[in-house]
Design a protein around this motif. Structure first.
Motif, mmCIF file in Angstrom:
data_model
loop_
_atom_site.group_PDB
_atom_site.id
_atom_site.type_symbol
_atom_site.label_atom_id
_atom_site.label_comp_id
_atom_site.label_asym_id
_atom_site.label_seq_id
_atom_site.Cartn_x
_atom_site.Cartn_y
_atom_site.Cartn_z
ATOM 1 N N GLY A 29 9.368 -96.714 -36.557
ATOM 2 C CA GLY A 29 9.913 -98.032 -36.293
ATOM 3 C C GLY A 29 9.806 -98.467 -34.848
ATOM 4 O O GLY A 29 10.355 -99.501 -34.457
ATOM 5 N N LYS A 32 7.056 -102.440 -35.035
ATOM 6 C CA LYS A 32 7.565 -103.064 -36.249
ATOM 7 C C LYS A 32 6.533 -104.031 -36.835
ATOM 8 O O LYS A 32 5.503 -104.317 -36.222
ATOM 9 C CB LYS A 32 8.870 -103.793 -35.938
ATOM 10 N N GLU A 83 10.261 -99.306 -44.660
ATOM 11 C CA GLU A 83 11.252 -99.539 -43.610
ATOM 12 C C GLU A 83 11.750 -98.205 -43.063
ATOM 13 O O GLU A 83 12.086 -97.309 -43.832
ATOM 14 C CB GLU A 83 12.450 -100.321 -44.168
#
Length: 475
Positions: A29, A32, A83
């Motif tokens: 992450g 992004k 995610e």
């Protein structure tokens, strides 16, 4: 032709590492969805690689749908990435949180149960004077009745460091003080501590080809880029070593030059002195892993690299675990103050000191007269085991260089023999060995295996090697 092949292999390695570098940032992450990737020119500068290497990595990222391209703008992170799981969410899923993927290919193979255990580069427990050692355990607790109620210092028990300092000065003419020694919980912890202190992501490091598999996995975890140096029965190609040092300025050169694991080769004395001079010239820290120095068959090996070091460019790892008492896990790291200080800090964070009871037991056992007798008997037993394996392999068509000490044979099998299939079938028949591919930083040595002759009995060696050869003849 050889140079061209070597260059191709290095490019492959760099391309994969550039790919992994960006992919990991996306998975964590740190990059992004729709974030722009660094330009090819900028990333090439940061990683000190050719632009084509970065371009190839970016193209594969696009092919794997991790990134997309905007015409005349650049590469961007694809929106359909999984995610990243937040810390709080991970706590709900599992109390065990990993920041990355850890791998130890060597340990995975060694943990497989086998009657004919040729993957363990350890001494047969029946060759260790276990009853005698147990007497020393009792003696140690009589001398130090409060032993279990205290810690050792982070640097290691002072009494042990004083003794080992004298021992090493006597046999190697080292100029040492006890403050030049750090006691670690085995040699592998020493490698891990050094890697944490001296390797940052994308740093170049020199490693032998082949080399100790677990060290490769430790260095990969730190994000190192490998510059492989082939090791031969005659040592290294020092011209190539100097070229790599001059061109890439590697942080360290990890080496195992005495009864090398896995090959059994020993680097000659003349090269040791020259390589220390190269390390000083190009400011490359030599990490000398010497795990089985006393296990020679005829003549003692050359003096360690550390003997030639005057400016602090050698860190010497002298491990005693494998052939004294493996369960005690004792290694001495010998280095100068500039290296010692950060290593002590790293050690304090790792475990705050190797268990004191282990150090005291080792100290009183190692300095006994029985220890000298044990060494003599152990060398004879290991040489007999080596000769048994060589006799059983004599009709196999495999090739090897007979080592002058150590625990292993490095065997070259026919190119047509599929080693991966051989290993799988051997494990099914309770025989284990180490495939050469995991010892190779290029992961290309598919026709080689390491066979350890030190861990099982003479009878098991004869029967197990016979069975292994029989299995190989089916392919």
């Amino acid at each position: 032709m050889k140079k061209s092949q070597s260059s191709t292999n290095e490019n492959k390695l760099l391309f994969r590492q550039a790919y992994d570098y960006i992919a990991t940032k996306i998975e964590r992450g740190e990059l992004k969805a729709h974030d722009k990737l660094p330009s090819i020119r900028l990333l090439a500068q940061d990683l000190k690689v050719h632009r084509l290497t970065v371009l190839r990595a970016y193209q594969l990222l696009k092919q794997n749908e991790k990134v997309y391209v905007k015409e005349k703008s650049g590469y961007y992170v694809s929106p359909d990435q999984p995610e990243p799981v937040l810390y709080e969410e991970q706590l709900e899923i599992s109390p065990i949180i990993s920041s990355g993927h850890l791998k130890n290919a060597l340990s995975e193979i060694q943990q497989i149960p086998a009657v004919y255990q040729f993957s363990q580069s350890l001494i047969d427990p029946n060759l260790l004077p276990n009853l005698y050692l147990s007497d020393y355990v009792k003696k140690v607790f009589d001398i130090y009745p409060k032993l279990m109620g205290t810690y050792a210092s982070v640097q290691g028990d002072e009494e042990l460091r004083v003794f080992l300092c004298r021992y090493l000065m006597q046999y190697h003419s080292f100029e040492l003080t006890p403050n030049d020694l750090l006691i670690t919980t085995g040699g592998q912890q020493a490698i891990d501590l050094i890697s944490r202190m001296y390797i940052k992501p994308m740093d170049f490091i020199l490693v032998e080809r082949p080399t100790y598999s677990a060290a490769l996995d430790i260095f990969l975890r730190q994000g190192a880029r490998f510059l492989p140096v082939d090791i031969y029965p005659s040592g290294y190609d020092l011209e190539k070593v100097e070229m790599l040092m001059q061109k890439y300025r590697p942080r360290i050169f990890y080496m195992n030059p005495t009864f090398h694991n896995p090959t059994g080769y020993t680097v000659p004395a003349a090269q040791r002195k020259q390589l220390v001079e190269l390390a000083e010239r190009y400011r490359c820290l030599l990490v000398e892993d010497d795990a089985i120095h006393e296990m020679y068959f005829d003549q003692p090996p050359p003096q360690p690299f550390f003997s030639y070091d005057t400016d602090g460019w050698v860190v010497y790892l002298r491990s005693f675990s494998k052939y004294v008492a493996p369960g005690l896990r004792i290694c001495a790291v010998i280095c100068r103050p500039s290296v010692m200080k950060p290593l002590i800090t790293a050690k304090s964070l790792a475990d705050n000191g190797t268990p004191l009871v282990n150090q005291k037991i080792f100290l009183h056992y190692f300095q006994s007269e029985r220890m000298t007798q044990h060494f003599d008997k152990l060398r004879i037993a290991l040489q007999i085991r080596k000769e048994i394996v060589e006799k059983e392999l004599s009709a196999s068509g495999w090739s090897w260089v007979s080592p002058n000490g150590g625990f292993n044979l490095w065997l070259k099998l026919p190119d047509t023999l599929p080693v991966e299939e051989l290993l799988n079938e051997s494990i099914r028949q309770s025989i284990s060995f180490i495939p050469g591919i995991i010892c190779d930083p290029h992961r290309e040595m598919r026709s080689w295996i390491r066979l350890s002759y030190s861990f099982v009995s003479e009878g098991q060696l004869r029967e197990g090697v016979r069975r292994l050869v029989e299995i190989s003849q089916r392919y």
